[in-house]
Structure formats: C-alpha cells, structure tokens
Write a protein that holds these residues in place. Structure first.
Motif, PDB file in Angstrom:
ATOM      1  N   SER A  11       0.823  -1.204   0.000  1.00  0.00           N
ATOM      2  CA  SER A  11       0.000   0.000   0.000  1.00  0.00           C
ATOM      3  C   SER A  11       0.858   1.256   0.000  1.00  0.00           C
ATOM      4  O   SER A  11       0.563   2.224  -0.714  1.00  0.00           O
ATOM      5  N   LEU A  12       1.936   1.225   0.784  1.00  0.00           N
ATOM      6  CA  LEU A  12       2.829   2.381   0.822  1.00  0.00           C
ATOM      7  C   LEU A  12       3.460   2.607  -0.541  1.00  0.00           C
ATOM      8  O   LEU A  12       3.567   3.746  -1.012  1.00  0.00           O
ATOM      9  N   SER A  13       3.855   1.507  -1.173  1.00  0.00           N
ATOM     10  CA  SER A  13       4.446   1.632  -2.509  1.00  0.00           C
ATOM     11  C   SER A  13       3.441   2.204  -3.501  1.00  0.00           C
ATOM     12  O   SER A  13       3.769   3.088  -4.311  1.00  0.00           O
ATOM     13  N   GLU A  14       2.183   1.702  -3.418  1.00  0.00           N
ATOM     14  CA  GLU A  14       1.166   2.217  -4.330  1.00  0.00           C
ATOM     15  C   GLU A  14       0.854   3.680  -4.052  1.00  0.00           C
ATOM     16  O   GLU A  14       0.649   4.467  -4.984  1.00  0.00           O
ATOM     17  N   GLN A  15       0.821   4.045  -2.763  1.00  0.00           N
ATOM     18  CA  GLN A  15       0.562   5.437  -2.429  1.00  0.00           C
ATOM     19  C   GLN A  15       1.669   6.344  -2.936  1.00  0.00           C
ATOM     20  O   GLN A  15       1.409   7.475  -3.392  1.00  0.00           O
ATOM     21  N   ARG A  16       2.880   5.849  -2.874  1.00  0.00           N
ATOM     22  CA  ARG A  16       3.993   6.651  -3.413  1.00  0.00           C
ATOM     23  C   ARG A  16       3.867   6.797  -4.923  1.00  0.00           C
ATOM     24  O   ARG A  16       4.122   7.874  -5.477  1.00  0.00           O
ATOM     25  N   ARG A  17       3.440   5.711  -5.593  1.00  0.00           N
ATOM     26  CA  ARG A  17       3.216   5.806  -7.038  1.00  0.00           C
ATOM     27  C   ARG A  17       2.095   6.789  -7.350  1.00  0.00           C
ATOM     28  O   ARG A  17       2.203   7.602  -8.278  1.00  0.00           O
ATOM     29  N   VAL A  18       1.007   6.707  -6.566  1.00  0.00           N
ATOM     30  CA  VAL A  18      -0.106   7.635  -6.783  1.00  0.00           C
ATOM     31  C   VAL A  18       0.342   9.068  -6.553  1.00  0.00           C
ATOM     32  O   VAL A  18       0.010   9.976  -7.347  1.00  0.00           O
ATOM     33  N   GLU A  19       1.114   9.279  -5.478  1.00  0.00           N
ATOM     34  CA  GLU A  19       1.572  10.632  -5.172  1.00  0.00           C
ATOM     35  C   GLU A  19       2.448  11.181  -6.295  1.00  0.00           C
ATOM     36  O   GLU A  19       2.281  12.332  -6.725  1.00  0.00           O
ATOM     37  N   ALA A  20       3.368  10.333  -6.785  1.00  0.00           N
ATOM     38  CA  ALA A  20       4.248  10.793  -7.860  1.00  0.00           C
ATOM     39  C   ALA A  20       3.447  11.095  -9.127  1.00  0.00           C
ATOM     40  O   ALA A  20       3.681  12.112  -9.798  1.00  0.00           O
ATOM     41  N   ALA A  21       2.495  10.205  -9.463  1.00  0.00           N
ATOM     42  CA  ALA A  21       1.684  10.439 -10.657  1.00  0.00           C
ATOM     43  C   ALA A  21       0.820  11.686 -10.498  1.00  0.00           C
ATOM     44  O   ALA A  21       0.669  12.476 -11.444  1.00  0.00           O
ATOM     45  N   TYR A  22       0.252  11.884  -9.311  1.00  0.00           N
ATOM     46  CA  TYR A  22      -0.608  13.050  -9.104  1.00  0.00           C
ATOM     47  C   TYR A  22       0.197  14.347  -9.162  1.00  0.00           C
ATOM     48  O   TYR A  22      -0.290  15.372  -9.671  1.00  0.00           O
ATOM     49  N   ILE A  23       1.424  14.304  -8.649  1.00  0.00           N
ATOM     50  CA  ILE A  23       2.278  15.496  -8.741  1.00  0.00           C
ATOM     51  C   ILE A  23       2.533  15.845 -10.201  1.00  0.00           C
ATOM     52  O   ILE A  23       2.494  17.025 -10.597  1.00  0.00           O
ATOM     53  N   ARG A  24       2.769  14.825 -11.024  1.00  0.00           N
ATOM     54  CA  ARG A  24       2.979  15.091 -12.449  1.00  0.00           C
ATOM     55  C   ARG A  24       1.723  15.691 -13.087  1.00  0.00           C
ATOM     56  O   ARG A  24       1.809  16.607 -13.917  1.00  0.00           O
ATOM     57  N   LEU A  25       0.551  15.174 -12.703  1.00  0.00           N
ATOM     58  CA  LEU A  25      -0.690  15.721 -13.257  1.00  0.00           C
ATOM     59  C   LEU A  25      -0.919  17.160 -12.805  1.00  0.00           C
ATOM     60  O   LEU A  25      -1.316  18.026 -13.602  1.00  0.00           O
ATOM     61  N   ILE A  26      -0.676  17.443 -11.522  1.00  0.00           N
ATOM     62  CA  ILE A  26      -0.866  18.805 -11.022  1.00  0.00           C
ATOM     63  C   ILE A  26       0.124  19.765 -11.676  1.00  0.00           C
ATOM     64  O   ILE A  26      -0.215  20.930 -11.971  1.00  0.00           O
ATOM     65  N   ASP A  27       1.345  19.295 -11.917  1.00  0.00           N
ATOM     66  CA  ASP A  27       2.320  20.146 -12.620  1.00  0.00           C
ATOM     67  C   ASP A  27       1.794  20.513 -14.002  1.00  0.00           C
ATOM     68  O   ASP A  27       1.967  21.661 -14.457  1.00  0.00           O
TER      69      ASP A  27
END
Length: 644
Positions: free
Chosen positions: A246-262
């Motif tokens: 779950s932590l790994s997936e959350q980190r993936r989600v966070e990284a992907a969401y940061i790219r989308l927000i950028d």
C-alpha cells in the motif's frame, strides 16, 4: 546356612526363577527327609524380592518411556502431527491394539469427536461424535478421572449408545481405558486405549496412561499456542506485506498526481492531462462535460451505449467516487457538488483500490480543476442561475423586468413561452436524478433545482404535456423507477413562473392521491380537476376545452347543437325522447348528433368523456343563467345579497 547363602548368591546374580527351584530340588535329593523349611522360605523370599525388583524395573522402564515421550513430544510441531504421535506412544506404552483421541467441541458444546486413531481397521472411528452422556469418555469428562473396563461390550455400568457400540463392534474391541487429556484444570479431550481381547488393566498401567495424558495435554496446549502464534505471525507478515504494498502504491499515486498537477499548473488543456493519466492507468480515457459532450479522447475508444453511459455517470455522481462498469470505470468530475462532467476509463485490466482507482479519482479532480480554471465565468453563471430560479419561484417578485434582463444575460428568454415541470422518481437514490436535472437544464437552456426528492425544471416551450412526457422518457430509465410528473404553463413573463410551479406541483400531488404514480399530467389533462388545481384556467377555459367546438358551431350557424346535447343527456341518451322534448323529428336529432360526433370526436359518448361534457354543459348553463340575473349598472341589489 550354606543353602541360604546359595539363595543369596543366585539372587545377587539375578538368576532366573527356575534356578531357585533347581536349588531346592537338589537339596531335597541330597538330604532326603531333612528339614528344608528354612531353605524353602529363603527361596520364597527370593521370589518375592525378584518380583519387587521386576516391578521396579518395569516401572522404571515405563517412566523412562514417559521421559522419552515427553522429550519427543516437544520436538513435534503441529497439532495434527502431535495427536498422531500421542496415539502411537500410547499403543507402545501399554502394548495396546488401538489408541485414539477425542476432542471436545471448540465452540463450547458438550459433544466430542474422534480426531485421530492408531491401529484402527475401519474408517468409522475417526470423525465419530460422542455425546456427554454416553461412552467411556462421558465418565472421564464428568469426573476428570480415568475410567476403564475389561470388556466394554459386556459392561452394563457404562452408558452405551448405538453409534459408539457400532464402532466398538466394527473394530472388535473389548478392553478399554480412557484418561483425561487436558492442561491445568481444563479438560479438552480424552485419550483412549483399547485391546481386542478381555484385559484387566493394572494400577501401574492406568497410572502410566494417566501420566501420558497429562504430558500429552501440556504438549497439545503448547502446540496449539505455537500454531496460534504462527498464525498471528503469518497474519502480521501479511499485514506488513500489504502495508508495504500500500505504501508503494501510495507513493506511485503521489508521484503520478504530482505530475498531473504540474501539468495543470502549467496551463495545459485537458488533452495532455488525459494522455498522461491514460499512460499511468494503461487504458483509454474519455472526458465528457456536464451535458454529455465528449471533450477529450486519448485513443480510439469503442462506442458507448448512450443510455447506459448516462446511467453510469449519474451512478458515479450519486456515489461521489469511481464506479466499475462493463469494460472500465466511470469517475465523476465535480466541484463543490456541481456536476462538471465525467471521466471514463476503458481498460481490460482490473484496477486496484490502492493505485488504479485512487489515481482515477485524482485524475477526475485534476480535470475538474482545469475545467474550473477554463470555465470560471460559467461556474459563476451557474450560481447566478440557481439564485435566479429561486427568485422566480418565490411568490414576491419586486422587479420582474430586472429578472428578465438577468435571465437574458444567461441565455434564457423569459419573455418567450416556458413551462414548469415537477418530476419525482418513485424510488432509488436522489443523487442520480439531481445530476440529471442539472445536465438537462443546461442542454435545453433552462433552469433546474432538486429538493426533497423532486426535480423542478423551467424549460422553453408552449406545450406542458409534451415537456412532461420528454422528462419522463429521459428520467425514468436513468432512475430505474417510475417517475411521476406534473407540468403547467406556458408562461411568458417572470410573474407567471411561481404560479405555474404551484399548478405543476398540485398536479403531481393530485396524481399521487389518485394512485396514478408514474404518470404525467397538466391541469388541462385532468379535466374538471384542472379547474380546481389551476390558478389561470377557470370555468370558461374548461367549457371551451370540452364543448368549445359545439358552442362555436352554434354561434357561427345559429344552430341548436348545444340545446340538443342538453336534451339528449336529459333523456338518458335516447334520441327519440330527446326529439319529443325538443318538438322535432327524430331524424333531426340523429343528424344533429352526427354533427356533434364530427365536432367532438367519435368517443364523446364514452363514460369519461360523457361525464366531462355533461359537467361542461351544466357549467355553461349556470354561467348563462347568472349572467342574465346580474343587475345592470346603477340598479339596486337585494339587501344583504352579495353580487354574483
């Protein structure tokens, strides 16, 4: 004395009992007639000493076996393996034909079941259920002490049962010994030993078996605790693994969401944002706006069934989260409860809640942010639209002309005909209907609100019944339940909207009271009830809607069709009697009735139409009578009598 010493020497050597008898026989042959009582007594004492030594040796051997058993039981892991090892040890310890273990119901019942058996010859032993009031084990469970019998089948002191006796006969068992299996004061089972011949168990054998039962109880409790500990460790390992995943997936989600927000902050359009999200989600993304128009498609997408897609979209908005659909997912695009559209992910792969579903939800939020940035004025207009509709539905409109100008800036012409529709789904969640009402109002350039399970719409048009049917056709399949609709109008000014709303709501309430759920109606369609429900359609409108063609025909051609209708209904629909009352030939009445059929339609004599026509005729006749009786200007009225 030398003979006595010989006995001691043989005893010291550990000679066999036959050697002592030989010594006594030789003494008798060498000294015939001599008194050998002392030697005989020495031999008998030596035999007793040997018996005591043998008993001590056997007990020592049994205790040694118990010690070895205790050691070996500590090396066995697993409850099932331990139980099998206990039964094997029990057989060897007392040289038994069969040994087996019965465990009490772990859920707290009084029944026990044979868990394992050693030396069985049939398959009926393992799994046999014994009750608390039958069998040798019932005595053990009741007293907590060993119980035994040299011949189980012949022993009437033991409570028998058909099931247990059947297994005993099938196995050919006779002698049986049972000891409690437990730890501390808690007894959780019984250890059985059995022989297929009659056998009297000695106290030493019973004691050894009981000691084995105590050792087995300790070992069983230890094994159970170890299994519980292993299960807890395994569960902790799984939890740890899930947490890491779950932590790994959350980190993936966070990284992907940061790219989308950028991308959003860089001022991009929805297209590059959707393409970036589609790469992360391994699928095709379709972005649609609040009225169902496709805004973005990242790749070639299959055709979506429009009705099904609308239902999925409203389900997602009602749930407030992505919902699975055949072939993919639909996520709502919202901002402060406002329906901005939806994001459709078409993918053959299943999404995990930790990454896929979460990222799709965040993608929908990023799309909503872009749409808000691009449509700030439109969102402001939506707020103005809600405020405008609330003012139109209020009973007091201080400045109607000002409302007309405000509506025109929103693309709504209040000086053209509009109708009010009030729709209520008869079941299901209201979120879907609320989202649909907002979308429908945008599509038809109208206004909408949803309160207390009712959708209220102000839509362009001059036919309230057609508008009601249009709403019913579109909302019913989406709601999945019948939709009851009331409509009124048309109105062409702000002042009439509140009145039309009251009439439409009254129609809806009347349909409910009449039990016509799922129907659509306007005051005009409700016959004489419409006169009561409507604030604008009075008696004149009702008469004109029912018999207006006949009245117009009489006025234009100076005929007597209305008078003929009165006479026809007064004579119980008899043309002959009507002709007599009118003092005309029956053929004349028949021709007039044919003309009435042409004017009112072929079903004018049906019970429902006939009732409406007779009521309209009565109202017409009463209205004319009152008009004739109305006093002329300046003429005195009767004292205390109000004007008509």
């Amino acid at each position: 004395m030398s003979d006595a010493m010989s006995v001691l020497e043989l005893l010291a050597e550990g000679a066999a009992p036959e050697r002592f008898e030989e010594l006594l026989g030789c003494a008798r042959q060498a000294n015939p007639g001599a008194d050998l009582a002392e030697l005989d007594r020495a031999v008998r004492l030596a035999a007793r000493v040997q018996a005591l030594i043998g008993h001590a040796q056997r007990r020592e051997a049994g205790l040694s076996v118990l010690v070895d058993t205790a050691h070996d039981l500590t090396l066995v892991h697993g409850v099932d393996a331990l139980l099998h090892e206990i039964t094997r040890r029990a057989r060897r310890l007392l040289n038994l034909d069969m040994a087996y273990i019965g465990l009490l119901d772990s859920r707290g019942g009084d029944t026990a079941a044979i868990r394992v058996a050693e030396g069985e010859t049939t398959s009926r032993s393992v799994g046999l259920k014994t009750s608390a009031d039958a069998g040798l084990g019932s005595l053990v469970q009741r007293t907590g002490a060993p119980a035994w019998t040299p011949d189980y089948r012949a022993d009437r002191d033991i409570p028998h049962s058909a099931e247990i006796d059947g297994v005993v006969r099938a196995e050919g068992l006779r002698a049986m010994l049972a000891v409690p299996l437990g730890h501390g004061t808690r007894v959780f089972g019984t250890l059985y030993g059995a022989d297929r011949k009659v056998r009297h168990f000695t106290p030493d054998e019973i004691s050894l078996m009981r000691s084995l039962g105590k050792l087995a109880g300790v070992a069983f409790e230890r094994a159970r605790l170890l299994e519980d500990a292993r299960a807890e460790v395994t569960e902790l390992e799984r939890d740890t693994s899930r947490a890491r995943s779950s932590l790994s997936e959350q980190r993936r989600v966070e990284a992907a969401y940061i790219r989308l927000i950028d991308l959003v902050l860089s001022g991009c359009d929805p297209q590059p944002l959707a393409e970036a999200a589609a790469r992360e989600l391994s699928g095709v993304l379709v972005v649609r706006d609040c009225v169902g128009r496709t805004v973005v498609v990242t790749d070639t997408a299959p055709e979506l069934p429009e009705e099904e897609f609308l239902r999925w979209t409203y389900d997602a908005h009602a749930a407030g989260r992505p919902v699975p659909v055949p072939g993919g997912w639909v996520a709502p695009v919202t901002a402060g409860g406002e329906n901005l559209g939806s994001v459709v992910l078409i993918t053959p792969e299943a999404l995990t809640d930790g990454f896929g579903v979460r990222l799709l939800q965040l993608t929908a939020r990023a799309v909503a942010l872009i749409l808000l940035l691009q449509r700030t004025s439109a969102v402001a207009h939506d707020q103005i639209r809600d405020e405008l509709f609330e003012e139109l539905l209020s009973d007091v409109i201080p400045q109607p002309r000002r409302l007309t100008h405000r509506a025109r800036r929103l693309g709504i012409a209040l000086d053209t005909p509009h109708v009010v529709v009030v729709a209520r789904p008869e079941g299901g969640p209201g979120g879907r209907a609320a989202a649909w009402a907002s979308s429908y109002a945008h599509r038809v350039r109208g206004l909408a609100r949803f309160r207390e399970g009712r959708a209220t719409l102000l839509v362009p048009g001059d036919d309230p019944l057609a508008a009601a049917h249009a709403v019913s056709r579109e909302l019913t399949p989406l709601a999945g339940h019948p939709v009851t609709v009331g409509a009124a109008g048309p109105v062409a000014n702000p002042d009439g909207v509140a009145r039309a709303h009251r009439e439409a709501a009254s129609c809806l309430d009347a349909l409910t009271e009449l039990g016509n759920l799922g129907c659509a109606a306007t005051p005009q369609q409700m016959g004489f009830l419409g006169v009561l429900l409507s604030e604008t359609h009075g008696v004149d409108d009702y008469i004109a809607s029912v018999i207006g063609p006949v009245l117009d025909y009489d006025a234009a051609r100076f005929t007597e069709l209305t008078h003929t209708l009165d006479a026809y209904f007064a004579s119980s629909a008899s043309p002959t009697r009507a002709a007599s009352d009118l003092h005309v030939h029956p053929n004349t009445v028949s021709r007039r009735l044919e003309r009435i059929t042409e004017l009112l339609g072929p079903d004018w004599q049906s019970p429902e139409r006939s009732l409406e026509i007779q009521l309209a005729l009565r109202l017409h006749r009463t209205r004319r009578t009152l008009q004739h009786r109305r006093p002329t200007a300046g003429a005195p009225r009767d004292a205390g009598r109000p004007p008509v």
